[in-house]
Design an enzyme around this catalytic site. Sequence first.
Site, short mmCIF file in Angstrom:
data_model
loop_
_atom_site.label_atom_id
_atom_site.label_comp_id
_atom_site.label_asym_id
_atom_site.label_seq_id
_atom_site.Cartn_x
_atom_site.Cartn_y
_atom_site.Cartn_z
N LYS A 159 0.88 -1.17 0.00
CA LYS A 159 0.00 0.00 0.00
C LYS A 159 0.91 1.22 0.00
O LYS A 159 1.46 1.61 1.02
CB LYS A 159 -0.87 -0.02 1.26
CG LYS A 159 -2.22 0.65 1.11
CD LYS A 159 -2.19 2.10 0.69
CE LYS A 159 -2.03 3.04 1.86
NZ LYS A 159 -1.83 4.46 1.42
N GLY B 280 6.61 4.82 8.35
CA GLY B 280 5.79 6.02 8.36
C GLY B 280 5.85 6.68 9.71
O GLY B 280 6.83 6.55 10.44
N VAL C 136 0.69 6.66 13.18
CA VAL C 136 0.09 5.58 12.39
C VAL C 136 0.77 4.25 12.74
O VAL C 136 0.11 3.20 12.79
CB VAL C 136 0.16 5.88 10.88
CG1 VAL C 136 -0.40 4.72 10.07
CG2 VAL C 136 -0.61 7.16 10.56
N GLU D 15 9.32 1.16 11.04
CA GLU D 15 10.39 2.12 10.75
C GLU D 15 9.75 3.49 10.87
O GLU D 15 9.01 3.91 9.97
CB GLU D 15 10.93 1.90 9.33
CG GLU D 15 11.58 0.56 9.10
CD GLU D 15 12.98 0.48 9.68
OE1 GLU D 15 13.49 1.51 10.19
OE2 GLU D 15 13.57 -0.61 9.65
N CYS E 226 13.45 10.50 7.34
CA CYS E 226 13.37 9.99 8.72
C CYS E 226 14.69 10.15 9.44
O CYS E 226 14.73 10.40 10.63
CB CYS E 226 12.95 8.53 8.68
SG CYS E 226 14.00 7.53 7.64
N GLU F 235 10.01 15.63 15.94
CA GLU F 235 10.36 15.53 14.52
C GLU F 235 9.58 16.58 13.74
O GLU F 235 8.35 16.59 13.76
CB GLU F 235 10.00 14.13 14.00
CG GLU F 235 10.42 13.94 12.57
CD GLU F 235 10.01 12.57 12.01
OE1 GLU F 235 8.83 12.21 12.14
OE2 GLU F 235 10.88 11.89 11.45
#
Length: 494
Positions: A181, A234, A238, A256, A290, A389
């Site tokens: 996805k 992500g 989530v 991750e 990231c 972040e």
Amino acid sequence: MATVLARPVLAYRGCAIDGGWVDPGRRLEVICPSDGSLIGEIARGSEREIDLAVAAARRAFEIGPWGRMPAFERGRMLLRFAEAIRAHAEELAGLESCDTGKPIAQGRADIDACARYFEFYGGAADKLHGDTLPFLLGYTALSLREPHGVTAHIIPWNYPAQIFGRSVGAALAAGNACVVKPAEDASLSILRLAELAFEIGLPRGALNVVPGLGEEAGAALAAHPDIDFLSFTGSREVGTLVQAAAARNHVGCTLELGGKSPQILFADADLDAAMPVVVRAIVQNAGQTCSAGSRLLVERPLWERVCNELRQRFAALRVGPHDSGADVGALINRSQFERVRGFVERAKADGIPVIAQTPLPADLPAGGHYVAPIAFGPVPEDHELATEEVFGPVLACLPFEGEAEAVRIANGTPYGLVAGVWTRDGSRALRLARRIRAGQVFINAYGAGGGIELPFGGYRHSGHGREKGFEGLLEFTRIKTVVIQHGEIGERQP
Ligand code: NAD
């Protein structure tokens, strides 16, 4: 300067399921972040298409031909896929950069990395094996290394092709069948990659791609009762939902997630070597990385010099559309833009000094979401700019005194993805490498070489499990122990 890659077109295809295209009848618009223009449409897959994709993957895995293919042939297939990616590299890079707003040079680097993942894992497919284990007399014990079965891959928008390569490459090499996805904001390269996989003859059902919204297709995939393993890359928020869904089905998952990665400059660092890397680590992909080096820890004697360096280097950066030769592109969408701008405005309102800022050109396309790279400091250790972040080109600089304080500040957030240590003192470098809580620690380097071969992943809020390298391949396997009782072996015959 505009190039022919400016607006590549990918005709509408639907969802890639069981070796063909399925149209769910609903579509999402594809927007180019550089100027907000409409560049195409993708399918809005939902629970129905996820069901079809998981069933196709299950058949491919249980019945074949994918699940019955010898490991060396799987490896060959992945190498052939890598060749096809290289043969279409320019087209894929154009799609990637137009879809995400990243400079075309970064798009090219991402497609190269994607191909390298398939080369790396293709070469490793027939080198995965179990073991024989010491056990009781009269028994032989074996460990078989098996694929999980059907693996689900939920992918973010910042590096779609790279993350597809590292997780799907490893999963296929290990013999799993995949359902992917991609992110609603960036699916084009992955859809084209699925098409290339069909063209090179990857057996039907081995790779299925269902684009769509996170809360529809993503949630349906994460919660599907017939998947055996989940790989999620992500956001932390989530990731929590996806891990809860995996827990309800009692399947394993790798997460991750994000980071607030420190780069630590000691007074004895080679600044000429460090500064270009420090700046690149925060502005690459407009900070939407990231592993962005978003905290710069500076030993006090260097503070003024580093501030001057940042002023000069930020002033020289160019911001612009993906096809303009700029260093920094637009952010992916409006909400990301608002989020980053919020951090910048709150930091200013809180009186945190601006050390450096890149000027924005006057002629930027009106529909693009451009943020000027900016460095703040000294940032208080507990300010959100030092702990949260941002996911934009915003650098938080913090002074420190001595090794112990550097370690304390570096480890002072709940994240732990990557760190950089810049020093000429080899013993200190090794001490820090051991004491810093991060999945990767670079000494006198940062994020070097793309890291295809290097295990990558987080501590705590940066996630768990490892992707990349051989370790990433092992995540897509499990061990089965087989014990055979055959009676004691008699005395050896002379
Ligand atoms: P996101 O979490 O919003 O979306 C990631 C994916 O999850 C998308 O495909 C999205 O559609 C899907 N999704 C959204 N809601 C879902 C739900 N309820 N159920 C299932 N799936 C759902 O993240 P993003 O904004 O696309 O990416 C940015 C984040 O990703 C940042 O935090 C960044 O640090 C992180 N990231 C981490 C790594 C890494 O390797 N550690 C790499 C890239 C990005």
